[in-house]
Design an enzyme around this catalytic site. Structure first.
Site, PDB file in Angstrom:
ATOM      1  N   GLY A   5       2.696   2.250  10.910  1.00 20.59           N
ATOM      2  CA  GLY A   5       3.698   3.311  10.793  1.00 20.59           C
ATOM      3  C   GLY A   5       4.438   3.607  12.091  1.00 20.59           C
ATOM      4  CD  GLU A  43      -2.593   5.652   6.845  1.00 24.43           C
ATOM      5  OE1 GLU A  43      -2.561   5.700   5.606  1.00 24.43           O
ATOM      6  OE2 GLU A  43      -1.677   5.141   7.527  1.00 24.43           O
ATOM      7  CG  HIS A  90      -5.795   2.087   5.302  1.00 29.46           C
ATOM      8  ND1 HIS A  90      -5.324   3.067   6.147  1.00 29.46           N
ATOM      9  CD2 HIS A  90      -4.803   1.176   5.184  1.00 29.46           C
ATOM     10  CE1 HIS A  90      -4.088   2.760   6.515  1.00 29.46           C
ATOM     11  NE2 HIS A  90      -3.747   1.615   5.944  1.00 29.46           N
ATOM     12  CB  SER A 135       5.255  -1.661  11.982  1.00 28.88           C
ATOM     13  OG  SER A 135       4.867  -0.334  12.283  1.00 28.88           O
ATOM     14  N   GLY A 161       2.807  -1.187   4.291  1.00 26.23           N
ATOM     15  CA  GLY A 161       2.847   0.239   3.978  1.00 26.23           C
ATOM     16  C   GLY A 161       4.273   0.697   3.732  1.00 26.23           C
ATOM     17  N   GLY A 162       4.891   1.261   4.750  1.00 23.31           N
ATOM     18  CA  GLY A 162       6.227   1.866   4.626  1.00 23.31           C
ATOM     19  C   GLY A 162       7.253   0.987   3.920  1.00 23.31           C
ATOM     20  CG  ASN A 196      -1.704   1.225   1.436  1.00 21.72           C
ATOM     21  OD1 ASN A 196      -1.817   2.041   0.519  1.00 21.72           O
ATOM     22  ND2 ASN A 196      -2.286   1.389   2.622  1.00 21.72           N
ATOM     23  CD1 TRP A 197       3.757   1.162  -2.822  1.00 19.15           C
ATOM     24  CD2 TRP A 197       3.729   2.334  -4.734  1.00 19.15           C
ATOM     25  NE1 TRP A 197       4.574   0.519  -3.713  1.00 19.15           N
ATOM     26  CE2 TRP A 197       4.578   1.218  -4.894  1.00 19.15           C
ATOM     27  CE3 TRP A 197       3.561   3.204  -5.809  1.00 19.15           C
ATOM     28  CZ2 TRP A 197       5.261   0.964  -6.085  1.00 19.15           C
ATOM     29  CZ3 TRP A 197       4.227   2.951  -7.005  1.00 19.15           C
ATOM     30  CH2 TRP A 197       5.074   1.841  -7.133  1.00 19.15           C
ATOM     31  CE  LYS A 198      -0.027   3.277   4.782  1.00 17.62           C
ATOM     32  NZ  LYS A 198       0.104   3.401   6.221  1.00 17.62           N
ATOM     33  CD  GLU A 258      -3.469  -2.419   7.520  1.00 15.67           C
ATOM     34  OE1 GLU A 258      -2.358  -2.658   7.050  1.00 15.67           O
ATOM     35  OE2 GLU A 258      -4.103  -1.379   7.278  1.00 15.67           O
TER      36      GLU A 258
HETATM   37  P1  PGA Z   1       2.839   0.363   7.653  1.00 17.03           P
HETATM   38  O1  PGA Z   1       1.381   0.595   7.041  1.00 17.03           O
HETATM   39  O2  PGA Z   1       3.365  -0.934   7.100  1.00 17.03           O
HETATM   40  O3  PGA Z   1       3.636   1.549   7.222  1.00 17.03           O
HETATM   41  O4  PGA Z   1       2.669   0.294   9.146  1.00 17.03           O
HETATM   42  C1  PGA Z   1       0.491  -0.477   6.856  1.00 17.03           C
HETATM   43  C2  PGA Z   1      -0.816   0.021   6.343  1.00 17.03           C
HETATM   44  O5  PGA Z   1      -1.241   1.128   6.729  1.00 17.03           O
HETATM   45  O6  PGA Z   1      -1.476  -0.652   5.534  1.00 17.03           O
END
Ligand code: PGA
Length: 262
Positions: free
Chosen positions: A175, A101, A99, A215, A236-237, A12-14, A169
């Site tokens: 993050g 966010e 998600h 994470s 994500g990251g 997930n590149w956000k 999640e």
């Molecule tokens: P993260 O994000 O790996 O940076 O914690 C995961 C996500 O939000 O899907």
């Protein structure tokens, strides 16, 4: 009960990267580094302006393309939204729904429910994100996840569950550099399966893949697959760092084989 699915790793590149050139470079670095294997399904959910170009680059690769959200109406006066037929027309076959966010920015349970209902009428895979914002000793976080599941899945027919993926999640893990433990993740998997069984019957359990997100880095993957019994990861990251993302895929490939049957 151990679940037996082929593993799935989704990046997930956000809201990254900031240019098409950088997106192409990142995508090509992942494509080049992918192991020659057919077991693990790999998908990337980039920002939508990059989709068409990346669809071209993914054409002869094993990378599937995902979207980070979808609006549950096909067309009309909805400024700023993107619909399922639009996503399908540019080759998207997976969509992340709910998600944290987006929930934090006001996405409602009803919108999540409607997005899943819309997706369930298509052949696109839905990745429903659930997870608590904090853990408490009394275990209230279980009811947070239960409510998210019951509300989101209210309009999904049982026959479409094989296109449903649930990503656990925990918001505090996203993050933060702090993963949930494999033991906690396993308990949550059993709990999610219990809710699925209550909603759809026990026979529904093996249809739904359960991923972990929050994470994720390569170092934690083996335990999350073997002890945590995860079917894969929403990353994500680390998905923005090609070497790390490929290590996650390699480790999933190696350890996923221990549990996968198809
Ligand atoms: P993260 O994000 O790996 O940076 O914690 C995961 C996500 O939000 O899907």
């Amino acid at each position: 009960m151990s679940q037996q699915h082929t593993p799935l790793v989704v990046g997930n590149w956000k809201l990254n990267p900031t240019t098409l050139e950088a997106a192409k470079k990142l995508f090509l670095a992942v494509r080049t580094g992918l192991p020659r294997t057919t077991l693990t399904t790999v998908a990337i959910a980039p920002p939508l302006p990059f989709i068409t170009e990346l669809a071209r680059l993914s054409a002869r690769s094993r990378i599937q393309l995902g979207a980070q959200s979808v609006f549950p109406v096909n067309s009309g006066a909805h400024t700023g939204e993107v619909s399922l037929p639009m996503l399908e027309s540019v080759g998207i076959n997976m969509v992340i729904v709910g998600h944290s966010e987006r929930r934090a920015r006001g996405l409602t349970n009803e919108e999540i429910r409607d997005a899943l209902a819309t997706l369930s009428k298509s052949t696109v895979t839905s990745i429903l994100c659930v997870g608590e914002t904090k853990r408490d000793k009394e275990g209230h976080y279980y009811s947070v996840v239960e409510n998210q599941l019951r509300s989101a899945l209210a309009l999904v027919p049982k026959v479409k569950l094989n296109r449903l993926v649930i990503a656990y999640e925990p918001v505090w893990a996203i993050g933060s550099g702090k993963q949930a433990t494999p033991e906690d993740v396993y308990e949550m998997k059993l709990f999610i399966q219990k809710v699925i069984a209550q909603l759809f019957g026990r026979s529904a359990i093996p249809k739904v893949r359960i991923l972990y997100g929050g994470s994720v880095v390569a170092a934690g993957v083996e335990d999350l697959l073997t002890v945590g019994q995860m079917d894969g990861f929403l990353v994500g990251g680390a998905s923005l760092k090609p070497k790390e993302f490929i290590s996650i895929i390699n480790s999933t490939e190696k350890n996923g084989k221990k549990t996968a049957k198809n």
